[in-house]
Design a protein around this motif. Sequence first.
Motif, PDB file in Angstrom:
ATOM      1  N   TYR A   1      24.367  73.578  63.766  1.00 35.73           N
ATOM      2  CA  TYR A   1      25.774  73.866  63.468  1.00 35.73           C
ATOM      3  C   TYR A   1      26.675  73.102  64.427  1.00 35.73           C
ATOM      4  O   TYR A   1      26.229  72.462  65.384  1.00 35.73           O
ATOM      5  N   ASN A   2      27.977  73.120  64.173  1.00 31.77           N
ATOM      6  CA  ASN A   2      28.968  72.450  64.996  1.00 31.77           C
ATOM      7  C   ASN A   2      30.300  73.154  64.765  1.00 31.77           C
ATOM      8  O   ASN A   2      30.428  73.964  63.837  1.00 31.77           O
ATOM      9  N   PRO A   3      31.295  72.886  65.613  1.00 32.13           N
ATOM     10  CA  PRO A   3      32.582  73.590  65.465  1.00 32.13           C
ATOM     11  C   PRO A   3      33.202  73.496  64.073  1.00 32.13           C
ATOM     12  O   PRO A   3      33.933  74.397  63.663  1.00 32.13           O
ATOM     13  N   LEU A   4      32.928  72.424  63.329  1.00 33.28           N
ATOM     14  CA  LEU A   4      33.500  72.283  61.989  1.00 33.28           C
ATOM     15  C   LEU A   4      32.897  73.273  60.997  1.00 33.28           C
ATOM     16  O   LEU A   4      33.513  73.571  59.966  1.00 33.28           O
ATOM     17  N   THR A   5      31.682  73.775  61.287  1.00 36.44           N
ATOM     18  CA  THR A   5      31.012  74.683  60.352  1.00 36.44           C
ATOM     19  C   THR A   5      30.909  76.105  60.890  1.00 36.44           C
ATOM     20  O   THR A   5      30.215  76.938  60.314  1.00 36.44           O
ATOM     21  N   TYR A   6      31.585  76.402  61.991  1.00 37.95           N
ATOM     22  CA  TYR A   6      31.529  77.760  62.551  1.00 37.95           C
ATOM     23  C   TYR A   6      31.909  78.821  61.516  1.00 37.95           C
ATOM     24  O   TYR A   6      31.368  79.919  61.518  1.00 37.95           O
ATOM     25  N   GLU A   7      32.843  78.499  60.652  1.00 32.93           N
ATOM     26  CA  GLU A   7      33.344  79.493  59.695  1.00 32.93           C
ATOM     27  C   GLU A   7      32.236  80.055  58.809  1.00 32.93           C
ATOM     28  O   GLU A   7      32.259  81.233  58.441  1.00 32.93           O
ATOM     29  N   THR A   8      31.251  79.225  58.442  1.00 34.60           N
ATOM     30  CA  THR A   8      30.149  79.692  57.592  1.00 34.60           C
ATOM     31  C   THR A   8      28.803  79.713  58.316  1.00 34.60           C
ATOM     32  O   THR A   8      27.855  80.297  57.813  1.00 34.60           O
ATOM     33  N   ALA A   9      28.736  79.084  59.500  1.00 35.91           N
ATOM     34  CA  ALA A   9      27.447  78.950  60.187  1.00 35.91           C
ATOM     35  C   ALA A   9      27.278  79.914  61.349  1.00 35.91           C
ATOM     36  O   ALA A   9      26.147  80.272  61.704  1.00 35.91           O
ATOM     37  N   ASP A  10      28.366  80.329  61.967  1.00 38.06           N
ATOM     38  CA  ASP A  10      28.277  81.161  63.166  1.00 38.06           C
ATOM     39  C   ASP A  10      27.766  82.555  62.809  1.00 38.06           C
ATOM     40  O   ASP A  10      28.377  83.261  62.004  1.00 38.06           O
ATOM     41  N   VAL A  11      26.627  82.938  63.385  1.00 37.50           N
ATOM     42  CA  VAL A  11      26.040  84.254  63.125  1.00 37.50           C
ATOM     43  C   VAL A  11      26.083  85.075  64.407  1.00 37.50           C
ATOM     44  O   VAL A  11      26.489  84.592  65.468  1.00 37.50           O
ATOM     45  N   ILE A  12      25.658  86.326  64.321  1.00 37.00           N
ATOM     46  CA  ILE A  12      25.736  87.214  65.477  1.00 37.00           C
ATOM     47  C   ILE A  12      24.971  86.652  66.669  1.00 37.00           C
ATOM     48  O   ILE A  12      25.467  86.633  67.795  1.00 37.00           O
ATOM     49  N   SER A  13      23.755  86.171  66.424  1.00 39.79           N
ATOM     50  CA  SER A  13      22.926  85.700  67.533  1.00 39.79           C
ATOM     51  C   SER A  13      23.505  84.456  68.205  1.00 39.79           C
ATOM     52  O   SER A  13      23.429  84.308  69.425  1.00 39.79           O
ATOM     53  N   SER A  14      24.105  83.534  67.431  1.00 40.14           N
ATOM     54  CA  SER A  14      24.700  82.337  68.034  1.00 40.14           C
ATOM     55  C   SER A  14      25.970  82.695  68.803  1.00 40.14           C
ATOM     56  O   SER A  14      26.260  82.112  69.855  1.00 40.14           O
ATOM     57  N   TYR A  15      26.723  83.667  68.291  1.00 36.04           N
ATOM     58  CA  TYR A  15      27.918  84.132  68.997  1.00 36.04           C
ATOM     59  C   TYR A  15      27.532  84.794  70.315  1.00 36.04           C
ATOM     60  O   TYR A  15      28.150  84.552  71.360  1.00 36.04           O
ATOM     61  N   VAL A  16      26.483  85.610  70.270  1.00 37.47           N
ATOM     62  CA  VAL A  16      25.996  86.267  71.488  1.00 37.47           C
ATOM     63  C   VAL A  16      25.437  85.235  72.463  1.00 37.47           C
ATOM     64  O   VAL A  16      25.576  85.373  73.686  1.00 37.47           O
ATOM     65  N   TYR A  17      24.812  84.181  71.944  1.00 31.79           N
ATOM     66  CA  TYR A  17      24.303  83.111  72.806  1.00 31.79           C
ATOM     67  C   TYR A  17      25.447  82.488  73.615  1.00 31.79           C
ATOM     68  O   TYR A  17      25.303  82.251  74.819  1.00 31.79           O
ATOM     69  N   ARG A  18      26.568  82.247  72.940  1.00 28.97           N
ATOM     70  CA  ARG A  18      27.695  81.650  73.648  1.00 28.97           C
ATOM     71  C   ARG A  18      28.347  82.634  74.622  1.00 28.97           C
ATOM     72  O   ARG A  18      28.662  82.283  75.751  1.00 28.97           O
ATOM     73  N   ARG A  19      28.526  83.891  74.168  1.00 33.97           N
ATOM     74  CA  ARG A  19      29.181  84.888  75.013  1.00 33.97           C
ATOM     75  C   ARG A  19      28.238  85.467  76.069  1.00 33.97           C
ATOM     76  O   ARG A  19      28.628  85.674  77.219  1.00 33.97           O
ATOM     77  N   GLY A  20      27.007  85.730  75.666  1.00 31.94           N
ATOM     78  CA  GLY A  20      26.099  86.428  76.567  1.00 31.94           C
ATOM     79  C   GLY A  20      25.381  85.540  77.556  1.00 31.94           C
ATOM     80  O   GLY A  20      25.223  85.902  78.724  1.00 31.94           O
ATOM     81  N   LEU A  21      24.935  84.349  77.101  1.00 34.27           N
ATOM     82  CA  LEU A  21      24.163  83.468  77.983  1.00 34.27           C
ATOM     83  C   LEU A  21      25.022  82.389  78.617  1.00 34.27           C
ATOM     84  O   LEU A  21      25.008  82.201  79.827  1.00 34.27           O
ATOM     85  N   GLN A  22      25.773  81.656  77.810  1.00 38.72           N
ATOM     86  CA  GLN A  22      26.569  80.564  78.367  1.00 38.72           C
ATOM     87  C   GLN A  22      27.680  81.076  79.277  1.00 38.72           C
ATOM     88  O   GLN A  22      28.040  80.409  80.247  1.00 38.72           O
ATOM     89  N   GLU A  23      28.228  82.256  78.956  1.00 37.89           N
ATOM     90  CA  GLU A  23      29.268  82.841  79.801  1.00 37.89           C
ATOM     91  C   GLU A  23      28.702  83.892  80.755  1.00 37.89           C
ATOM     92  O   GLU A  23      29.466  84.555  81.467  1.00 37.89           O
ATOM     93  N   ALA A  24      27.373  84.073  80.737  1.00 34.42           N
ATOM     94  CA  ALA A  24      26.687  85.026  81.634  1.00 34.42           C
ATOM     95  C   ALA A  24      27.201  86.452  81.477  1.00 34.42           C
ATOM     96  O   ALA A  24      27.219  87.224  82.439  1.00 34.42           O
ATOM     97  N   ASN A  25      27.597  86.831  80.253  1.00 37.93           N
ATOM     98  CA  ASN A  25      28.052  88.196  79.991  1.00 37.93           C
ATOM     99  C   ASN A  25      26.869  88.971  79.393  1.00 37.93           C
ATOM    100  O   ASN A  25      26.820  89.243  78.193  1.00 37.93           O
ATOM    101  N   TYR A  26      25.925  89.330  80.252  1.00 39.22           N
ATOM    102  CA  TYR A  26      24.668  89.913  79.782  1.00 39.22           C
ATOM    103  C   TYR A  26      24.866  91.292  79.152  1.00 39.22           C
ATOM    104  O   TYR A  26      24.154  91.652  78.217  1.00 39.22           O
ATOM    105  N   SER A  27      25.799  92.053  79.668  1.00 35.41           N
ATOM    106  CA  SER A  27      26.043  93.390  79.111  1.00 35.41           C
ATOM    107  C   SER A  27      26.551  93.296  77.677  1.00 35.41           C
ATOM    108  O   SER A  27      26.159  94.072  76.809  1.00 35.41           O
ATOM    109  N   PHE A  28      27.401  92.324  77.427  1.00 37.89           N
ATOM    110  CA  PHE A  28      27.921  92.112  76.071  1.00 37.89           C
ATOM    111  C   PHE A  28      26.778  91.748  75.125  1.00 37.89           C
ATOM    112  O   PHE A  28      26.684  92.285  74.017  1.00 37.89           O
ATOM    113  N   GLY A  29      25.899  90.839  75.559  1.00 36.81           N
ATOM    114  CA  GLY A  29      24.756  90.450  74.739  1.00 36.81           C
ATOM    115  C   GLY A  29      23.834  91.618  74.452  1.00 36.81           C
ATOM    116  O   GLY A  29      23.346  91.783  73.330  1.00 36.81           O
TER     117      GLY A  29
END
Length: 315
Positions: free
Chosen positions: A256-284
Motif C-alpha cells: 500500500y501507499n498514501p494514495l491507497t490508504y482510503e481503501t487499503a489501510d486496515v486495523i493492523s497497518s494503522y496499529v503498526y504506524r501508531r503502536g510500533l512506529q510511534e512507540a505507543n504500545y498501550s494503544f496497539g
Amino acid sequence: MKLSAAGTTVSKTRYTSRLRKDIMMNKYVYMMALPVIAFYLIFHYVPMGGLMIAFQDFNAFKGMFASPWVGLKHFNDFLTSPYAFRVIKNTLLINVYQILFGFPAPILLALLINEIRSHAFKRSIQTVSYMPHFISLVVICGMLVDFTASNGVINDIIALFGGERANLLMQKDLYRPIYILSGIWQEVGWGSIIYLATLSSVDPHLYEAASIDGAGRFKKLLHVTIPSLIPTIVILLIMRLGHIMSEGFEKVILIYNPLTYETADVISSYVYRRGLQEANYSFGAAVGLFNSTINFIILVAANALSRKFAKQSLW
C-alpha cells in the motif's frame, strides 16, 4: 449436601484414576504432546498477561507494574479517531471479499483435482498449485509491484489491447481486487489439501451405489462428493469467521501507499504506524484486545448458528 460432596469426591477420584491409567498406557503420545502444550503456554497464554498495558499509559522504563493506569482511554482514542471508521470498514470488506471469493476457491480446486483420473497429471497440478504458498511474502509483493507497474507485464497486455498504461497499485479502486486475487493465487493450492484429504476418505461404495442407481459424474459430485465435504467446509468457515476483524499487516504495508490508504489501510497497518512506529504500545495492545474480543464474539455466534441450523459445530 454431604452426599453430594461425597459423590463429587468419588467422581474426582475415579477421574484421576482413569487419567493416571491413560497416561501410563499412552505415555509416548503424551510425551509427543508436551512440546505443543509448552509452545501454546509460552507463546500464547503467558503473553496474555501483557494485555494489562492496554489499560495503562505504558512506559518501557517503568514496566507493566509501575506504569500509570488510564482505564479505557486508548479504546476511546481509537474509536473516536477520524481513522477508526475507515480502517474498520476496510478490514471488514477485505475479509468479507476473501470469504466470498477466496474461501470457495480451494473447494472448487479440490473438486476439480478429485475428478482427474490420471494420477501423474493430478500430482503435477497439485505440485504447481502448492508452489506459490512456499514463496516468501516479500517476494510475492515484489512481484506484484513489478507486474502492476506502468511498464509491467499487466500494463503491457493492457497496452496491447489499446488501453492506457498506469501504475495499478497507485489506484485505490484496484487495491482490493489485486490484494484478493493475489491471495487466492498464493493460497488456493495449499488450502485445497484438507479438502482433498477429506475426499480421499470417502467410502468408494457410495460411488459404486450411485453408479448402480444410474448416476453420472455430475450427479455423483452433487450427491456424494459435495455432501462429504460439508462438515469440513462448515468447520473451516466457522474458524475463518473468527478472524473476520483481523488482517495481517505484512502484505498490506508492503504494497500500500498514501494514495491507497482510503481503501487499503486496515486495523493492523494503522496499529503498526501508531503502536510500533510511534512507540505507543498501550494503544496497539488496546486495539488488539478490541479486535480479539469482536472476533471471539463472532466466532461464538457463528458456532451457535451452525450448530442450530447445520448441525455442525466446533463445540
